[in-house]
Design an enzyme around this catalytic site. Structure first.
Site, PDB file in Angstrom:
ATOM      1  CB  VAL A   1      41.208  58.661  26.517  1.00  0.00           C
ATOM      2  CG1 VAL A   1      40.543  59.796  27.261  1.00  0.00           C
ATOM      3  CG2 VAL A   1      41.463  57.467  27.412  1.00  0.00           C
TER       4      VAL A   1
ATOM      5  N   GLY B   1      39.134  67.906  37.095  1.00  0.00           N
ATOM      6  CA  GLY B   1      38.356  68.298  35.927  1.00  0.00           C
ATOM      7  C   GLY B   1      37.029  68.933  36.305  1.00  0.00           C
TER       8      GLY B   1
ATOM      9  CG  LEU C   1      47.570  64.647  48.549  1.00  0.00           C
ATOM     10  CD1 LEU C   1      47.321  63.395  47.736  1.00  0.00           C
ATOM     11  CD2 LEU C   1      47.820  64.309  50.006  1.00  0.00           C
TER      12      LEU C   1
ATOM     13  CE  LYS D   1      48.142  61.271  37.325  1.00  0.00           C
ATOM     14  NZ  LYS D   1      46.960  61.512  36.450  1.00  0.00           N
TER      15      LYS D   1
END
Length: 304
Positions: free
Chosen positions: A67, A20, A190, A165
């Site tokens: 969140v 991010g 990765l 994920k």
């Protein structure tokens, strides 16, 4: 969209994650206005740097979000055209409860986007671990964007990063399709890059759980964080993008490449106590990962 003179405002959530943060920096460099949505995870070095940037960068606004609090996400998305959803646990993935938190966060982000009229696209940052884990991975010739990790296998092997994920991306896709929200996902290998051992140590180690099996089955790959950030932005800017995009620079399938990766991640992974030069490259494993979609996207970007 005029890419040389962008007028869009983008939200990066969570901007204090390693990916991010680099997406945030690249967006500002390209002239976008940015809402940096930061989850309260303690005062990390990246969070402090973002808050310092806000004082001098007029196109940057910082928002504190939870969140699990739908309303706080809505506030951060106000007047934004896109959201880069980069949910990552800075403490790594060590137990099942962290999986549930990430799934709930992904659902809330997509739902908030569905209720925000200005959002044109979600770029969802996932992982290759959402595609590579199953019992028979060694017998599958191609592992590409159609592949998904097996949830039961991940649970049985306690592969919490892969489980988080996979479940969060699947939940995001299901809700995006139901709410008719335009979404694409980027699935990096990765992630390596500047100060990765300092800024992203625990998520990195969580990704590497089962690294030996990934390596032997030709599905261990890594990618530079700056390239990852550029791919995310390209996925937003290109109106033709759809579905998932595997994102990696290098597949690790030889001892030479394995050693390079260890050196890149030092001191997270200790160097082998003895590494005989003449043994390098003595074993080569078949590559199974395919990323033809990414190649087309990147080539189109260079052509613009």
């Amino acid at each position: 969209m005029n890419q040389e003179n962008p007028t869009s405002c983008c939200c990066v959530l969570d901007a204090s994650t390693y990916v991010g943060f680099w997406i945030l920096k690249r967006l500002l460099t390209k002239g976008y206005s940015v809402h940096a949505a930061i989850r309260k995870n303690g005062e990390s070095m990246l969070e402090e740097e973002i808050r310092d940037m806000e004082a001098t960068e007029e196109r940057l606004e910082v928002y504190d979000v939870d969140v699990l609090d739908y309303q706080s996400i809505l506030v951060a998305l106000n007047n934004c055209n896109a959201v880069f959803c980069c949910l990552d646990n800075p403490e790594g993935y060590n137990e099942e409860k962290e999986v549930d938190l990430e799934v709930r966060g992904a659902i809330n982000v997509v739902e908030a986007c569905a209720r925000t009229e200005s959002i044109e696209k979600i770029v969802f940052s996932s992982s290759l671990t959402a595609a590579i884990w199953r019992d028979n991975i060694g017998t599958q010739k191609d592992v590409d964007e159609k592949s998904w990790s097996d949830l039961d296998f991940c649970l049985k092997k306690k592969l919490w990063h892969a489980l988080a994920k996979t479940q969060s991306e699947k939940a995001a896709w299901a809700l995006a399709m139901d709410r008719m929200v335009n979404m694409v996902s980027v699935n990096p290998g990765l992630i390596v890059g500047p100060s990765v051992a300092q800024h992203n140590s625990r998520p990195t180690m969580s990704y590497l759980k089962g690294a030996a099996q990934m390596y032997e089955n030709g599905v261990l790959a890594y990618v530079d964080v700056e390239f990852v950030a550029d791919v995310h932005i390209r996925a937003f800017e290109d109106t033709s993008t759809c579905g998932r995009y595997f994102c990696f620079n290098q597949i690790v399938n030889t001892e030479d490449e394995a050693l390079k990766l260890v050196q890149t991640l030092s001191p997270l992974i200790p160097m082998p106590p003895r590494y005989e030069k003449e043994m390098q490259g003595s074993e080569v494993y078949e590559e199974r990962l395919r990323n033809k979609k990414l190649s087309k996207l990147v080539e189109a970007g260079f052509a613009c």
